[in-house]
Design a protein around this motif. Structure first.
Motif, PDB file in Angstrom:
ATOM      1  N   ILE A  57       0.773  -1.032   0.155  1.00  0.00           N
ATOM      2  CA  ILE A  57       0.081  -0.163  -0.024  1.00  0.00           C
ATOM      3  C   ILE A  57       0.862   1.293   0.118  1.00  0.00           C
ATOM      4  CG2 ILE A  57      -1.645   1.315   1.380  1.00  0.00           C
ATOM      5  CD1 ILE A  57      -2.777  -1.526   2.302  1.00  0.00           C
ATOM      6  N   LEU A  58       1.987   1.353   0.937  1.00  0.00           N
ATOM      7  CA  LEU A  58       2.705   2.383   0.939  1.00  0.00           C
ATOM      8  C   LEU A  58       3.554   2.711  -0.320  1.00  0.00           C
ATOM      9  CD1 LEU A  58       4.015   1.771   4.455  1.00  0.00           C
ATOM     10  CD2 LEU A  58       3.118   4.145   3.819  1.00  0.00           C
ATOM     11  N   LEU A  59       4.057   1.789  -1.036  1.00  0.00           N
ATOM     12  CA  LEU A  59       4.741   1.869  -2.025  1.00  0.00           C
ATOM     13  C   LEU A  59       4.045   2.306  -3.417  1.00  0.00           C
ATOM     14  CD1 LEU A  59       7.203   1.191  -0.295  1.00  0.00           C
ATOM     15  CD2 LEU A  59       7.900  -0.517  -2.037  1.00  0.00           C
ATOM     16  N   HIS A  60       2.492   1.973  -3.367  1.00  0.00           N
ATOM     17  CA  HIS A  60       1.829   2.250  -4.488  1.00  0.00           C
ATOM     18  C   HIS A  60       0.431   3.105  -4.476  1.00  0.00           C
ATOM     19  CE1 HIS A  60       4.390  -1.561  -5.234  1.00  0.00           C
ATOM     20  NE2 HIS A  60       4.621  -0.794  -6.099  1.00  0.00           N
ATOM     21  N   MET A  63      -1.307   8.914  -0.557  1.00  0.00           N
ATOM     22  CA  MET A  63      -2.087   9.219   0.953  1.00  0.00           C
ATOM     23  C   MET A  63      -1.606  10.502   1.261  1.00  0.00           C
ATOM     24  SD  MET A  63      -0.180   6.321   2.934  1.00  0.00           S
ATOM     25  CE  MET A  63      -0.139   5.022   1.537  1.00  0.00           C
ATOM     26  N   HIS A  64      -2.113  10.852   2.387  1.00  0.00           N
ATOM     27  CA  HIS A  64      -1.678  12.167   2.969  1.00  0.00           C
ATOM     28  C   HIS A  64      -0.540  11.796   3.740  1.00  0.00           C
ATOM     29  CE1 HIS A  64      -1.897  14.946   6.428  1.00  0.00           C
ATOM     30  NE2 HIS A  64      -2.767  15.775   5.772  1.00  0.00           N
ATOM     31  N   LEU A  65       0.316  12.733   4.029  1.00  0.00           N
ATOM     32  CA  LEU A  65       1.658  12.336   4.502  1.00  0.00           C
ATOM     33  C   LEU A  65       1.720  11.955   5.950  1.00  0.00           C
ATOM     34  CD1 LEU A  65       3.977  15.790   5.522  1.00  0.00           C
ATOM     35  CD2 LEU A  65       1.238  15.831   5.200  1.00  0.00           C
ATOM     36  N   GLU A  66       0.623  12.403   6.810  1.00  0.00           N
ATOM     37  CA  GLU A  66       0.477  11.904   8.026  1.00  0.00           C
ATOM     38  C   GLU A  66       0.059  10.360   8.004  1.00  0.00           C
ATOM     39  OE1 GLU A  66      -1.660  14.265  10.580  1.00  0.00           O
ATOM     40  OE2 GLU A  66       0.064  15.861  10.643  1.00  0.00           O
ATOM     41  N   THR A  67      -0.684   9.900   7.262  1.00  0.00           N
ATOM     42  CA  THR A  67      -1.375   8.676   7.102  1.00  0.00           C
ATOM     43  C   THR A  67       0.071   7.806   6.638  1.00  0.00           C
ATOM     44  OG1 THR A  67      -3.266   9.416   5.872  1.00  0.00           O
ATOM     45  CG2 THR A  67      -2.924   6.861   5.649  1.00  0.00           C
ATOM     46  N   GLU A  68       0.959   8.149   5.748  1.00  0.00           N
ATOM     47  CA  GLU A  68       2.136   7.681   5.277  1.00  0.00           C
ATOM     48  C   GLU A  68       2.970   7.569   6.558  1.00  0.00           C
ATOM     49  OE1 GLU A  68       4.090   8.764   1.451  1.00  0.00           O
ATOM     50  OE2 GLU A  68       5.653   9.557   2.960  1.00  0.00           O
ATOM     51  N   ALA A 105      13.926  10.701   7.499  1.00  0.00           N
ATOM     52  CA  ALA A 105      14.717  11.357   6.265  1.00  0.00           C
ATOM     53  C   ALA A 105      13.509  11.276   5.201  1.00  0.00           C
ATOM     54  CB  ALA A 105      15.663  10.377   5.602  1.00  0.00           C
ATOM     55  N   TYR A 106      12.591  10.527   4.912  1.00  0.00           N
ATOM     56  CA  TYR A 106      11.543  10.514   3.845  1.00  0.00           C
ATOM     57  C   TYR A 106      10.426  11.455   4.378  1.00  0.00           C
ATOM     58  CZ  TYR A 106      14.026   7.313   0.904  1.00  0.00           C
ATOM     59  OH  TYR A 106      15.086   6.668   0.019  1.00  0.00           O
ATOM     60  N   GLN A 107       9.802  11.003   5.351  1.00  0.00           N
ATOM     61  CA  GLN A 107       8.464  11.546   5.855  1.00  0.00           C
ATOM     62  C   GLN A 107       8.842  13.038   6.487  1.00  0.00           C
ATOM     63  OE1 GLN A 107       8.607   7.965   6.264  1.00  0.00           O
ATOM     64  NE2 GLN A 107       7.571   8.349   4.356  1.00  0.00           N
ATOM     65  N   GLY A 108       9.863  13.072   7.181  1.00  0.00           N
ATOM     66  CA  GLY A 108      10.159  14.500   7.632  1.00  0.00           C
ATOM     67  C   GLY A 108      11.008  15.274   6.787  1.00  0.00           C
ATOM     68  N   GLY A 109      12.112  14.975   6.212  1.00  0.00           N
ATOM     69  CA  GLY A 109      13.031  15.587   5.343  1.00  0.00           C
ATOM     70  C   GLY A 109      12.226  15.847   3.939  1.00  0.00           C
ATOM     71  N   GLY A 110      11.887  14.789   3.262  1.00  0.00           N
ATOM     72  CA  GLY A 110      11.392  14.616   1.971  1.00  0.00           C
ATOM     73  C   GLY A 110       9.938  15.103   1.955  1.00  0.00           C
ATOM     74  N   ARG A 111       9.078  14.768   2.917  1.00  0.00           N
ATOM     75  CA  ARG A 111       7.513  15.109   2.665  1.00  0.00           C
ATOM     76  C   ARG A 111       7.331  16.454   3.392  1.00  0.00           C
ATOM     77  NH1 ARG A 111       6.474  11.975  -1.110  1.00  0.00           N
ATOM     78  NH2 ARG A 111       5.915   9.876  -0.818  1.00  0.00           N
ATOM     79  N   GLY A 112       8.205  16.713   4.484  1.00  0.00           N
ATOM     80  CA  GLY A 112       8.131  18.018   5.230  1.00  0.00           C
ATOM     81  C   GLY A 112       7.164  17.646   6.637  1.00  0.00           C
ATOM     82  N   LEU A 113       6.917  16.634   6.839  1.00  0.00           N
ATOM     83  CA  LEU A 113       6.439  16.061   8.133  1.00  0.00           C
ATOM     84  C   LEU A 113       7.003  16.713   9.551  1.00  0.00           C
ATOM     85  CD1 LEU A 113       3.917  15.040   9.646  1.00  0.00           C
ATOM     86  CD2 LEU A 113       4.974  12.860   9.813  1.00  0.00           C
ATOM     87  N   ASN A 114       6.416  17.262  10.244  1.00  0.00           N
ATOM     88  CA  ASN A 114       6.992  18.003  11.724  1.00  0.00           C
ATOM     89  C   ASN A 114       7.753  16.743  12.338  1.00  0.00           C
ATOM     90  OD1 ASN A 114       6.693  18.452  14.631  1.00  0.00           O
ATOM     91  ND2 ASN A 114       5.351  20.259  13.795  1.00  0.00           N
ATOM     92  N   GLU A 115       9.077  17.036  12.863  1.00  0.00           N
ATOM     93  CA  GLU A 115       9.781  16.170  13.428  1.00  0.00           C
ATOM     94  C   GLU A 115       9.147  15.886  14.878  1.00  0.00           C
ATOM     95  OE1 GLU A 115      14.404  17.055  14.485  1.00  0.00           O
ATOM     96  OE2 GLU A 115      13.899  17.403  12.245  1.00  0.00           O
ATOM     97  N   THR A 116       8.832  16.814  15.510  1.00  0.00           N
ATOM     98  CA  THR A 116       7.889  16.386  16.961  1.00  0.00           C
ATOM     99  C   THR A 116       7.088  15.347  16.757  1.00  0.00           C
ATOM    100  OG1 THR A 116       8.337  18.619  17.250  1.00  0.00           O
ATOM    101  CG2 THR A 116       7.148  17.399  19.144  1.00  0.00           C
TER     102      THR A 116
END
Ligand code: TYD
Length: 206
Positions: A57-60, A63-68, A105-116
């Motif tokens: 599911i994740l690779l294909h 979805m919303h970045l938080e769902t990811e 790296a991916y969800q934080g850096g790549g997608r911009g999800l908040n580190e906290t």
């Protein structure tokens, strides 16, 4: 607190897509087995039947970045419970192809999800368990993009543009600077022989 056996080590491999991680993973597991270690190789997202279903599911699926991020950590919770912790407790060395640094790296850096938010999930899912050693295979994004361009079936992450991978790479290098005791940056632009000599050296001192 997660108690592990003193004989076991938890090793994770990281790097942007196209950094050559898989080649080194095979060499490394053979190298450790030749030294008589009991080695379990696993991967994220994945490593369990449920985790592998989440990986699909994740690779294909978009979805919303938080769902990811939540699904990555859901797969990780299962992976720790069913595979990683039991193996570490029985004295097996666990090598995981990616772990939590990939989420930063991916969800934080790549997608911009908040580190906290990522830190909250990290503590929730793994308590105080951290890898003993993380190998970060590092290459410039020009090199990784060129390697990926030879691949005909790219997943949702691999299809991202170079600026995405630049942010992922920067986030990985930031993690390495933050945790210098745990994360070893391996310059992956060199020949296989040079990298293997480097890895032998790292493991002789582990
Ligand atoms: P990857 O190791 O690249 O698989 P393969 O070598 O078979 O292509 O991992 C799949 C993707 O999952 C990769 O692009 C990075 C992504 N990923 C995240 O975005 N966050 C995470 O927490 C993890 C573990 C992986």
């Amino acid at each position: 607190m997660i108690i592990k056996n003193n004989n076991s080590k938890f090793i994770t491999l990281e790097g942007i897509d196209g950094a050559g991680k898989s080649t080194h993973l095979n060499w490394l597991s053979d190298h450790l087995r030749r030294q008589g270690k009991n080695v379990l190789v696993t991967r994220e997202p994945g490593g369990t039947p449920l985790g592998e279903a989440l990986r699909e599911i994740l690779l294909h699926q978009a979805m919303h970045l938080e769902t990811e991020a939540l699904l990555m950590f859901a797969a990780r919770r299962e992976h720790l419970d069913k595979v990683i912790v039991p193996a570490l407790q029985e004295g097996t060395w666990v090598i995981s192809d990616r772990f939590t640094d990939a989420s930063f790296a991916y969800q934080g850096g790549g997608r911009g999800l908040n580190e906290t938010k990522l830190e909250t999930l990290e503590v929730w899912v793994q308590q105080d368990l951290q890898p003993d050693l993380t190998l970060l295979f590092d290459v410039p994004t020009e090199v990784s993009q060129q390697r990926l361009s030879k691949n005909t079936s790219l997943d949702r992450f691999e299809q991202e543009k170079q600026d995405f991978f630049q942010r992922v790479r920067d986030a990985y290098l930031k993690r390495a600077a933050q945790f210098p005791e745990r994360i070893r940056v391996i310059d992956s632009g060199r020949t296989l022989a040079e990298i293997q000599t480097d890895l032998e050296h790292v493991f002789s001192s582990l």
